[in-house]
Design a protein around this motif. Structure first.
Motif, short mmCIF file in Angstrom:
data_model
loop_
_atom_site.label_atom_id
_atom_site.label_comp_id
_atom_site.label_asym_id
_atom_site.label_seq_id
_atom_site.Cartn_x
_atom_site.Cartn_y
_atom_site.Cartn_z
N TYR A 28 64.45 19.39 2.18
CA TYR A 28 64.61 19.67 1.16
C TYR A 28 65.89 19.76 0.73
CZ TYR A 28 60.11 22.28 1.11
OH TYR A 28 58.44 22.35 0.87
N VAL A 29 66.70 19.72 0.16
CA VAL A 29 68.34 19.41 -0.70
C VAL A 29 68.28 19.95 -2.08
CG1 VAL A 29 68.83 17.68 0.86
CG2 VAL A 29 68.38 17.26 -1.88
N LEU A 30 69.88 20.67 -2.49
CA LEU A 30 69.27 21.07 -3.55
C LEU A 30 70.12 20.08 -4.83
CD1 LEU A 30 71.27 24.82 -3.47
CD2 LEU A 30 69.01 24.31 -3.95
N ASP A 32 69.00 17.42 -8.17
CA ASP A 32 67.56 16.65 -8.68
C ASP A 32 68.30 15.42 -7.30
OD1 ASP A 32 66.02 14.90 -9.23
OD2 ASP A 32 66.54 14.49 -11.64
N LEU A 87 67.60 24.17 -8.50
CA LEU A 87 66.49 23.42 -8.24
C LEU A 87 66.82 22.50 -7.11
CD1 LEU A 87 65.70 20.60 -10.47
CD2 LEU A 87 67.60 20.15 -11.07
N ALA A 88 65.62 21.96 -6.98
CA ALA A 88 65.86 20.90 -5.77
C ALA A 88 64.83 19.93 -6.05
CB ALA A 88 65.36 22.10 -4.65
N THR A 89 65.14 19.46 -4.78
CA THR A 89 64.23 18.37 -4.57
C THR A 89 64.03 17.63 -2.88
OG1 THR A 89 65.65 16.72 -5.53
CG2 THR A 89 64.49 15.68 -4.78
#
Lengths: 380, 144
Positions: B77-79, B81, B61-63
């Motif tokens: 981009y970060v892992l 939510d 899951l990433a945001t």
């Protein structure tokens, strides 16, 4: 067939209410928080992530809570959550050689570069219940929270603790006794089970993806059966390790790989006895297991089954279920398996009526032809 | 400091640490979203035998988030939510491209790296205590 059934809506709504009530349990007992599940039931969360095939610790904790601790149900919930999300793309392959190992053991050599690090393991524990963990007991102190940094530290940029260690498999390979492998040329993205149908024969990348999300119990039983002689694999654990690895992703708008975070994985590499065949000399052959989170029983079982499934490629006779790709790959997914097994709980009234009338006709014919009499009702 | 190194420090940071450090910047120019924080999946690839053919391990899951700040596009981009952390990282990426803010962003990146180094040092210290020296027993007939 259960489409012929209608109604029951009210009862279903009430059943769901009751489910929610039993999930919560006694209201005088405090509700469990997701942080508590993530921190104190970490291995359950890790199993849900591995078999749910989604690295998302918070969501896995939520799924575990919602499923009342039924991990196969939680895995199903996580798979469903994943299905509603957009795919950004594929990561760069993770580099497990640069893992910051929190645990690293070898069953083949006692002296390995960097040493054997036991880490947080159940191995060598006495399996005695600890009364100190009972409510009101004096539990040992846990890890203290780490304070927030207020300024640059003494060693800016120096976070490379751990570092890359020479892998045990690499040592065996250099000695020439373990089969040599090299990075294969990239030819597009590997087979993807989430987008392509599973068909056998399936090349090793596809098999590894299927095994990585397969049911732990299923893989454990297969690995055990193989060790006991049903398609024998004689594995040694060259290296088993656990720890975080950085995840690199090449975002289209950036055109360069960037680190997006860290994921924890368990990796197991096995060296397996091989007498030679299919043009290869006697040597040790490889099995590979990798899972999200801390799942070493699963990673080890996966490595054994991966090796067993290479029987065809290595010219070995297929003697056990663990070596049969169709058997292993089509039955290892617990979401599919529990769906298919459990669906017979749902109304099958029409199906059953059809079978019943056919059976009655057959029995009438059987009795008419002078077969044995019907069993007496009193005996039942 | 390379853009990739700054982005790595931002992505690996703890959310509250990053937001607190970004708060120390004071007033920053107004920005507009090129893409609001959005949840999604990154398929994690690994290699068989750690170095052989690539295979898909599972998704993470990433945001992601992109902003436009004074004509500079900032991306993150970060892992997980993590909409707030992701926005903070995208703003930092945009600010790092602005001469006036670059030194401050580099200072923040160094703080984040130091924070990470401290946490990791503690972890290594605990882990190293579990390092074991197995020894095999010498049998009587071999020991002369």
């Amino acid at each position: 067939m259960y489409v012929a059934v209608k109604g029951g809506q009210k009862a279903i709504t009430e059943a769901h209410k009751l489910l929610e009530e039993t999930r919560r349990g006694d209201l005088s007992v405090p509700e469990i928080s997701l942080a508590q599940i993530q921190n104190q039931m970490g291995l359950a969360v890790d199993r849900v992530q591995a078999e749910g095939s989604l690295y998302a610790p918070k969501l896995a904790a939520l799924a575990t809570k919602q499923a009342k601790g039924d991990l196969v149900e939680a895995i199903f919930l996580l798979r469903a959550a994943r299905a509603s999300l957009k795919r950004f793309g594929y990561s760069e392959p993770i580099e497990t050689a640069s893992m910051r190992a929190r645990r690293r053991v070898s069953g083949t050599f006692k002296d390995i570069p960097g040493g054997q690090i036991l880490g947080p393991t159940f191995d060598y524990t006495h399996r005695l219940l600890k009364r100190s963990l009972m409510d009101g007991g004096q539990a040992p102190p846990g890890g203290a929270p780490i304070p927030i940094a207020k300024g640059p530290g003494a060693q800016p940029g120096a976070d490379g603790l751990g570092g890359e260690l020479l892998g045990v498999a690499t040592i065996l390979e250099r000695e020439g006794i373990l089969e040599t492998v090299g990075t294969a040329p990239e030819d597009g993205e590997p087979f993807d089970l989430t987008r392509q149908p599973l068909e056998v024969p399936l090349a090793r990348p596809g098999r590894l993806q299927a095994l990585a999300r397969a049911d732990e119990g299923f893989l454990l039983a297969l690995a055990y059966s193989s060790q006991r002689g049903f398609g024998s694999v004689h594995p040694f654990v060259a290296e088993l390790k656990l720890g975080p690895v950085e995840l690199g992703f090449r975002a289209p708008e950036l055109g360069m790989p960037i680190t997006v975070g860290e994921i924890e994985v368990t990796e197991c590499q096995t060296a397996n006895q091989f007498k030679g065949g299919a043009g290869k000399p006697p040597m040790f052959t490889r099995g590979y297991g990798l899972t999200f989170g801390h799942n070493e029983r699963k990673a080890l079982s996966m490595a054994i089954v991966d090796r067993a499934l290479r029987a065809g490629e290595l010219g070995e006779a297929i003697k056990g279920p663990a070596q049969n790709p169709e058997f292993v790959l089509y039955h290892g997914d617990n979401v599919e398996a529990s769906g298919f097994v459990s669906h017979i709980k749902l109304p099958h009234y029409v199906d059953f009526q059809a079978e019943l009338s056919m059976l009655r006709a057959m029995r009438k014919k059987f009795n008419g032809s002078g077969g044995p009499p019907e069993p007496d009702d009193k005996d039942e | 400091m390379e853009r990739q190194r700054i982005m790595r420090a931002l992505a690996l940071s703890r959310e509250n640490t990053l937001i607190e450090l970004m708060g120390s910047l004071g007033d920053i120019p107004p920005f507009e979203y090129l893409r609001r924080p959005q949840k999604g999946l990154i398929m994690v690839k690994a290699r068989a035998d750690a170095k052989n053919q690539a295979f898909n391990l599972g998704e993470a899951l990433a945001t992601r988030c992109s902003v436009n700040l004074n004509g500079k596009a900032g991306h993150a981009y970060v892992l997980g939510d993590e909409p707030e952390k992701c926005l903070a990282a995208a703003l930092a990426d945009a600010l790092a491209q602005d001469e006036r803010f670059r030194p401050e962003i580099e200072r923040i990146a160094l703080c984040l790296e130091a924070d990470m180094a401290r946490a990791r040092a503690l972890e290594v210290q605990k882990t190293q205590k579990t390092k074991v020296d197995f020894f095999t027993l010498v049998r009587g007939e071999d020991a002369d």
